[in-house]
Design an enzyme around this catalytic site. Structure first.
Site, short mmCIF file in Angstrom:
data_model
loop_
_atom_site.label_atom_id
_atom_site.label_comp_id
_atom_site.label_asym_id
_atom_site.label_seq_id
_atom_site.Cartn_x
_atom_site.Cartn_y
_atom_site.Cartn_z
N ASP A 189 5.69 2.66 2.15
CA ASP A 189 4.85 1.50 2.43
C ASP A 189 4.06 1.77 3.72
OD1 ASP A 189 3.78 -0.93 3.12
OD2 ASP A 189 5.63 -2.08 2.74
N HIS A 190 2.75 1.87 3.57
CA HIS A 190 1.93 2.26 4.72
C HIS A 190 1.85 1.15 5.77
CE1 HIS A 190 -0.46 5.15 6.70
NE2 HIS A 190 -1.02 5.71 5.62
N ARG A 191 2.27 -0.04 5.43
CA ARG A 191 2.26 -1.10 6.43
C ARG A 191 3.35 -0.86 7.46
NH1 ARG A 191 3.15 -6.05 2.47
NH2 ARG A 191 4.84 -4.60 1.99
N VAL A 192 4.38 -0.11 7.05
CA VAL A 192 5.54 0.05 7.91
C VAL A 192 5.61 1.47 8.48
CG1 VAL A 192 8.06 0.00 7.96
CG2 VAL A 192 6.80 -1.71 6.63
N PRO A 207 0.85 -1.21 0.00
CA PRO A 207 0.00 0.00 0.00
C PRO A 207 0.88 1.25 0.00
CG PRO A 207 0.00 -1.05 2.16
CD PRO A 207 0.83 -1.92 1.28
#
Lengths: 323, 436
Positions: free
Chosen positions: B406-409, B233
C-alpha cells in the site's frame, strides 16, 4: 388437414364405422329422432334407420344391459349415456358385468362394447350433473377408460374403440364439443392406452387429459411469454395408463404438475404422482403438484362454479410453484 | 429458568449470520459447549456452541434464515420447564438477552408455544428427525452422491430452503473452477481439490448463458477485493530467491520428523516473513484515523483455497513460535477451512498475508492486498533454472515472490529492503527451523 369441431370429429367416427361395419349400432336416450342431446348423432336416424339408431327409455341400466347382451351375441353396440352422472345408475352393469364377463367366463366371450358418455362442469348444471368421476371407472380392471382432449384424438380413438373387442368407456367433455382442431383426412385410428407429448418443452411437465389439455395449452402460452417452456403430456387413456411419455418427460424436466378437472382426492393426479415417485424418485427436484377441482359438490352459481373448477391461472401458478 | 441463545458476533464486521442447520433438535438435551447450530457468515460456516446446558425448548428461527447479530435464536430450558413466549417475543435485538436477567412476565392467556409441547419431566421425548436431516430434493441428492458433493455445505434455493438440482450444479461449477492439482512441491493445501479438468479438444455444444448466484463467501470476496483494488494504491516488487538450501533441509526434515511434523515450503516463508516484519513494522501495519497503526503482534494470514472461494487462516504471533508449531497450526486450520468448519478465531486478526500458488506451477503472480493490511506476498513455484554462479553455468532452484504493498503507508525502497531481508532469512533455513 381439416379444422373441425370435437362434435364433428366424434360424429364422423361413428358415421364412418357404421358405414364400414353393419354390426355397429347406436342406442341411447334421444340419439335417434332428436339427433342426440349434444347433436352428435344428427342425421344418423334418417340415414341408418331405426334398427341401427335406437332410442331407448330413460333407463341407463337397461341401455348398458342391452348393449352388453348385444355385444355378447356378436354385435358392436355404441351405447350413449346422456351424462356420466347417470352412469351411476348403471354402475353394476358397467363394473360388474361389462368389466368382468370376459374374465369370469374364462375368455369364452368377447365384449366389443363402447359406452359413450359426457362429463365435466362449467355449464351451470348443478352438483349432480357436473361431475368428473373418471377415476372411479378407471379403478376397475377389465374396463378401458379413455378421455381424449382433441378432435383428432377423439375421432381416431373412437374408431379404434369401436373396432376393439374390449368394453370401453369413452368419456367426452361437454365444453369441448365446440373446440376446433386439425383432424387427418381419411380413415385412421389412434391406439388406446398410449399417452402422447402434446406440446414439447423443457422446464416443467404438465400431465393432463381431456378438457384440461385445452386449459394447459392456454397456460403454456402464458408461461412461454415469461420464457417458461412446459411440456404437456396428454394421457388420453386412463386405463390402460401409459406412463412412458410421462416418465421420459419428467426425467428431462424433473418437475411435474398434474391437471385434472375432477376432485383431487384419490384422483388421476394422485395415481400419476404416485407412479412418478415410484419410478423416477431420483429425478424428483420438486414435489409434484396437483391442480384439480375444489373438494365441494360443484356449485350452480356461475362465479362459485368457476372458483371450484381448475382455471388456466391455477395451472400457471402451479407451474411457477414447482420451478 | 430459561436461557436464550442469541446470534453470536463472529467477526468484527459481521452484521448478520445465516442459520444453516440446527444440530440439536427441539426437545433434545444440550450440554454447554456442545454444537447447537451451524451459522454461515460472510466468510465461513461456523459452529455455534450452546452457552447453556438443558433442553432445547424452541428454535426461534428456521434453517436458512438470516438473523441479525444479537437476535435470539433458541430457548434452552431445564428439563420439563415450561416457558412463557413473551420471554423471547419481547427480547431486544441490540444485545444478547439472557433469560436469567429478565424474569418472564406472565401474560394472561398466553401459554407456552403449542407447537413445541414439552414432555413431562422424566419422560423421553423423540426429537423430530427431519430437523437433523438435510433438506434436498431426491435429484439433488442423487447428483451430489454421484459427484461427491457435500450437501451439508450447500445452501438451498428451492422452496423452504430445499437444495435442488441447480444448487448442486452451481456448486459443481465452482468446484471445477477452483484449480486442482496436488502433484507440485508447493504448499497450498490441495486436499479438497479434485482431479485436473480433462482435456477436451472436440467442439462441444454451446451451452446457454447462465447466472450463478453469489454465495456469501463469494459476495464478501467480491466486495472486499473491489474495495481494496479501488481504494488502496498498490505497487508491486518481484524478487527471485534461491531456495536450494531450504528445499534440501525441508526434504531431510520431512524424512525424519514424522508425518505430523511435516513442513511445507510455505511454512518457511511464513516464519521468514514474520521475522522480517519485526524489522519492518511499517509493513506489519494498518492505515487508521490519525496515522499508521503498527501492530505489536505479527499475525500471518495464509490463503487457503476452498470450494467456491478462499479463506485466510491466521497464524498468530508467528515470530514467537517454532517452525513445526507454525506448520502444524496452519495445517489444522486449513483442514477446518476446507471442511467448512472454520472457527471465527481461525480467520480473524491477520496483520499480513501470504498467498502461495507454487503447487500450480506458477512462475509469478501479484496478489490483492487484504485490507486493513498493508501488504501481501504472492509466492510462485520453486523452479530449476540455469544460473550463473561464480562465472559458471549451474542449475539452481529459484522461487519468485511478489509483494503488493500500500503506497499510502510504505514505499518502494522500504518494500524492496523488506524483500531483501526476507531473502536473507530464506537463505538461513536452519535458523528458521531451529531458533525461536
Amino acid at each position: 388437414m381439416a379444422q373441425i369441431t370435437m362434435r364433428e370429429a366424434i360424429s364422423q367416427a361413428l358415421w364412418e364405422e357404421m358405414e364400414r361395419d353393419p354390426k355397429v349400432f347406436i342406442l341411447g336416450e334421444e340419439v335417434g329422432v332428436w339427433g342426440g342431446t349434444y347433436a352428435v348423432t344428427k342425421g344418423f336416424y334418417d340415414h341408418f334407420g331405426p334398427e341401427r339408431v335406437r332410442d331407448t327409455p330413460i333407463a341407463e341400466s337397461a341401455i348398458v344391459g342391452a348393449a352388453i347382451g348385444a355385444a355378447l351375441t356378436g354385435l358392436r353396440p355404441v351405447a350413449e349415456l346422456m351424462t356420466i352422472n347417470f352412469a351411476f345408475v348403471a354402475m353394476d352393469h358397467i363394473v360388474n358385468e361389462a368389466a368382468k364377463l370376459h374374465y369370469m367366463f374364462g375368455g369364452q366371450m368377447k365384449l366389443p362394447l363402447v359406452i359413450r358418455t359426457v362429463g365435466g362442469g362449467g355449464r351451470q348444471l348443478g352438483a349432480t350433473h357436473s361431475q368428473v368421476p373418471d377415476a372411479i371407472f378407471a379403478h376397475f380392471p377389465g374396463l378401458k377408460v379413455v378421455a381424449p382432449g382433441t378432435p383428432a384424438d377423439a375421432k381416431g380413438m373412437l374408431k379404434e374403440a369401436i373396432r376393439s373387442d374390449d368394453p370401453i368407456l369413452f368419456i367426452e367433455e361437454a365444453t369441448l364439443y365446440q373446440v376446433r382442431g386439425e383432424v387427418p383426412e381419411g380413415d385412421y385410428t389412434i391406439p388406446i392406452g398410449k399417452s402422447t407429448i402434446a406440446r414439447p418443452g423443457r422446464d416443467v411437465t404438465i400431465v393432463t387429459y381431456s378438457k384440461e389439455v385445452d386449459n394447459s395449452f392456454k397456460a403454456a402460452q402464458k408461461l412461454a411469454e415469461e420464457g417458461i417452456e412446459v411440456e404437456i403430456v396428454d394421457l388420453r387413456s386412463l386405463r390402460p395408463l401409459d406412463m412412458d411419455p410421462v416418465i421420459e418427460s419428467f426425467k428431462k424436466t424433473n418437475r411435474a404438475v398434474i391437471v385434472e378437472e375432477g376432485w383431487m382426492s384419490y384422483g388421476v393426479g394422485s395415481e400419476v404422482a404416485a407412479r412418478i415417485y415410484e419410478t423416477a424418485f431420483d429425478y424428483v427436484d420438486a414435489p409434484v403438484k396437483r391442480v384439480a377441482q375444489k373438494e365441494v359438490p360443484l356449485p350452480y352459481n356461475r362465479t362459485l362454479e368457476a372458483m371450484a373448477l381448475p382455471q388456466v391461472e391455477d395451472i400457471v401458478n402451479a407451474v411457477r410453484e414447482v420451478l | 429458568m430459561a436461557d436464550i441463545v442469541a446470534m453470536p458476533k463472529l467477526g468484527f464486521d459481521m452484521a448478520e449470520g445465516m442459520l444453516v442447520r440446527w444440530v440439536i433438535a427441539e426437545g433434545q438435551r444440550v450440554q454447554k459447549g456442545a454444537v447447537l447450530a451451524e451459522i454461515e457468515t460472510d466468510k465461513a460456516t461456523v459452529e455455534v456452541e450452546s452457552t447453556f446446558s438443558g433442553v432445547v425448548f424452541k428454535h426461534l428461527v428456521t434453517q436458512g434464515t438470516s438473523v441479525p447479530v444479537g437476535k435470539p435464536i433458541a430457548v434452552i430450558t431445564a428439563e420439563g420447564e415450561s416457558v412463557d413466549p413473551s420471554l423471547w417475543e419481547t427480547g431486544s435485538s441490540e444485545g444478547a438477552p439472557k433469560g436469567t436477567q429478565k424474569p418472564p412476565e406472565t401474560k394472561p392467556g398466553v401459554q407456552a408455544s403449542p407447537e413445541a409441547p414439552l414432555s413431562p419431566a422424566g419422560s423421553t421425548s423423540t426429537p423430530p428427525i427431519d430437523q437433523l436431516e438435510i433438506k434436498a430434493s431426491p435429484l439433488a441428492k442423487k447428483i451430489a452422491r454421484e459427484q461427491q458433493v457435500d450437501l451439508a455445505r450447500l445452501v438451498g434455493s428451492g422452496p423452504e430452503g430445499r437444495i435442488i438440482r441447480r444448487d448442486v450444479e452451481a456448486a459443481l461449477k465452482t468446484l471445477q473452477l477452483s484449480p486442482a492439482v496436488s502433484k507440485g512441491k508447493g504448499t497450498l493445501p490441495a486436499k479438497s481439490a479434485s482431479a485436473a479438468p480433462a482435456l477436451v479438444f472436440r467442439a462441444a455444444p454451446i451451452p446457454g448463458d447462465e447466472i450463478v448466484p453469489l454465495n456469501r463467501l463469494r459476495g464478501a470476496i467480491s466486495r472486499r477485493m473491489t474495495e481494496s483494488k479501488q481504494q488502496v494504491p498498490h505497487f508491486y516488487i518481484t524478487r527471485d530467491y534461491q531456495v536450494d538450501d531450504l528445499l534440501d533441509l525441508r526434504e531431510q526434515w520431512n524424512e525424519v520428523a514424522g508425518e505430523e511434523n511435516h513442513l511445507s515450503i510455505n511454512d518457511f516463508i511464513v516464519k521468514a516473513a514474520a521475522l522480517s516484519l519485526r524489522q519492518f513494522p511499517n509493513i506489519n501495519a494498518s492505515l487508521v484515523e490519525g496515522g499508521i497503526k503498527r501492530h505489536g503482534h505479527v499475525n500471518i494470514g495464509v490463503a487457503v483455497a476452498i470450494p467456491g472461494g478462499l479463506l485466510t487462516v491466521v497464524c498468530r504471533d508467528v515470530d514467537q513460535k517454532s517452525l513445526p508449531a507454525i506448520g502444524s497450526e496452519i495445517r489444522v486450520m486449513a483442514a477446518r477451512a476446507r471442511d467448512g468448519k472454520v472457527r471465527p478465531e481461525d480467520i480473524e486478526g491477520s496483520t499480513f498475508s501470504i498467498s502461495n500458488l507454487g503447487m500450480y506451477d506458477v512462475e509469478n503472480f501479484a496478489a490483492i492486498i487484504n485490507p486493513p493490511e498493508v501488504a501481501i506476498l504472492a509466492v510462485g513455484s520453486a523452479r530449476e533454472v540455469p544460473s550463473i554462479i561464480a562465472e559458471e553455468l549451474a542449475i539452481t532452484r529459484m522461487m519468485k515472490i511478489t509483494i503488493s504493498a500500500d503506497h499510502r503507508v510504505t514505499d518502494g525502497a522500504e518494500a524492496a529492503q523488506f524483500m531483501q531481508l526476507l531473502g536473507d532469512y530464506l537463505n538461513m533455513p536452519l535458523g528458521l527451523l531451529t531458533l525461536v
